[in-house]
Design an enzyme around this catalytic site. Structure first.
Site, PDB file in Angstrom:
ATOM      1  N   LYS A   1       0.810  -1.230   0.000  1.00 43.64           N
ATOM      2  CA  LYS A   1       0.000   0.000   0.000  1.00 43.64           C
ATOM      3  C   LYS A   1       0.844   1.282   0.000  1.00 43.64           C
ATOM      4  O   LYS A   1       0.499   2.250  -0.678  1.00 43.64           O
ATOM      5  CB  LYS A   1      -0.963  -0.009   1.181  1.00 43.64           C
ATOM      6  CG  LYS A   1      -2.073  -1.050   1.034  1.00 43.64           C
ATOM      7  CD  LYS A   1      -3.033  -0.976   2.206  1.00 43.64           C
ATOM      8  CE  LYS A   1      -4.180  -1.956   2.008  1.00 43.64           C
ATOM      9  NZ  LYS A   1      -5.199  -1.824   3.045  1.00 43.64           N
TER      10      LYS A   1
ATOM     11  N   ASP B   1     -10.672   2.534   2.292  1.00 47.99           N
ATOM     12  CA  ASP B   1     -11.160   1.869   3.510  1.00 47.99           C
ATOM     13  C   ASP B   1     -12.022   2.805   4.368  1.00 47.99           C
ATOM     14  O   ASP B   1     -12.993   2.366   4.986  1.00 47.99           O
ATOM     15  CB  ASP B   1      -9.989   1.333   4.350  1.00 47.99           C
ATOM     16  CG  ASP B   1      -9.477   0.008   3.814  1.00 47.99           C
ATOM     17  OD1 ASP B   1     -10.207  -0.672   3.061  1.00 47.99           O
ATOM     18  OD2 ASP B   1      -8.341  -0.362   4.157  1.00 47.99           O
TER      19      ASP B   1
END
Ligand code: NAP
Length: 279
Positions: free
Chosen positions: A69, A105
């Site tokens: 990420k 998210d």
């Protein structure tokens, strides 16, 4: 000659247990879209080369998961403000030659609460967040963005909570000093891995919570964690982690395949069944 069907993927190492192919595959099928979504197991040392080759290989973008990420955030040509702020990307797509990145998210977390506990943010007062790991940062950021007056992080390793608070507008409290905050919290969120199957319980005294406090646990295996079970037994509104997993996938699908899919009960049942099968 017709254009090639758009391809997407989840890039991770390991990636075998990702449920993203199930979610995106369901949307592709139910909407009759001629596209694909596959697992791309990519070692850390191969990430950059894989991304360099994505466009030529026919990918319109993809999801990025552990451990890539931060590397994805560094590699993208253009980031959303939140991805820039958090230094993390879980969704990439091409705008022409430009590789764009976002972290979804936090959107998934808010989307689940909005869908499953409407009005949860009516007060926008105090949100108490347990945990300061990878999942906590986008959640804290999302709660600050939603306008909560105070977001407080409680974590076993206080230095990690302090590091997060130095980047985001939130406060820190030690786990053993959390009790007075419980009675003032509008929202309590568990982002720790405590509560995952076989990993125990946060052992909070939920008796202190107000009857209108919403309790959210982002752990989704098991579907109902000990924290959620205790909260539900007290009559509190609860939200589990599955909704966040499903809602975080929406922006990626819309970037790659050109339509905004819905998180429906049928999709939820499909993923629940997959989790229950232990696959
Ligand atoms: P992570 O970066 O490894 O962080 C783990 C967190 O849990 C840390 O705050 C850690 O505290 C805390 N913790 C672990 N064991 C503990 C214990 N025994 N007592 C107290 N605290 C403990 O993990 P993550 O990526 O943030 O993920 C956390 C959980 O969220 C996982 O269960 C994951 O499956 C779930 N998750 C769900 C979604 C979703 O879409 N629903 C998305 C992402 C993650 P220390 O800092 O003290 O170690």
């Amino acid at each position: 000659m017709s254009a090639a069907a758009p391809k997407s993927c989840v890039i991770g190492w390991p990636v075998a247990h990702s449920r993203s192919p199930l979610i995106h595959g369901y949307w592709l099928k139910t909407h009759g879209i001629a596209g694909s979504y596959e697992k791309a197991p990519v070692r850390p040392e191969d990430f950059s080369a894989f991304v360099d080759a994505m466009r030529a290989a026919g990918y319109v973008g993809g999801n990025v998961t552990i451990p890539h990420k931060a590397a994805a955030a560094a590699r993208c040509d253009r980031l959303t403000e939140r991805a820039e702020r958090l230094g993390s990307v879980n969704t990439v797509w091409f705008d022409g030659e430009t590789l764009c990145g976002d972290t979804t998210d936090g959107l998934g977390f808010l989307g689940a609460l909005d869908q499953e506990a409407p009005g949860w943010d009516a007060q926008k007062g105090i949100a108490l967040v347990f945990g300061a790991g990878g999942a906590a940062a986008p959640i804290v950021d999302a709660l600050v963005g939603r306008g909560f007056a105070r977001v407080v992080i409680a974590n076993r390793t206080i230095a990690k909570a302090e590091a997060l608070a130095a980047k985001l507008s939130c406060d820190v409290v030690a786990l053993d000093e959390v009790a007075p905050l419980l009675e003032t919290a509008d929202l309590v969120v568990n982002t720790t891995s405590v509560g995952m199957s076989g990993q125990g319980d946060l052992a909070l005294d939920l008796a202190a919570l107000r009857p209108d406090t919403v309790v959210d646990d982002i752990v989704y295996v098991p579907a109902e964690t000990p924290l959620l079970r205790s909260a539900r037994a007290r009559g509190l509104r609860t939200v589990g982690g599955l909704g966040m997993l499903l809602h975080q996938a929406v922006p990626g699908f819309s970037h790659w395949f050109g339509m905004v899919p819905e998180v429906t009960p049928a999709l939820r049942r499909l993923v629940e069944a997959d989790i229950a099968s232990g696959a």
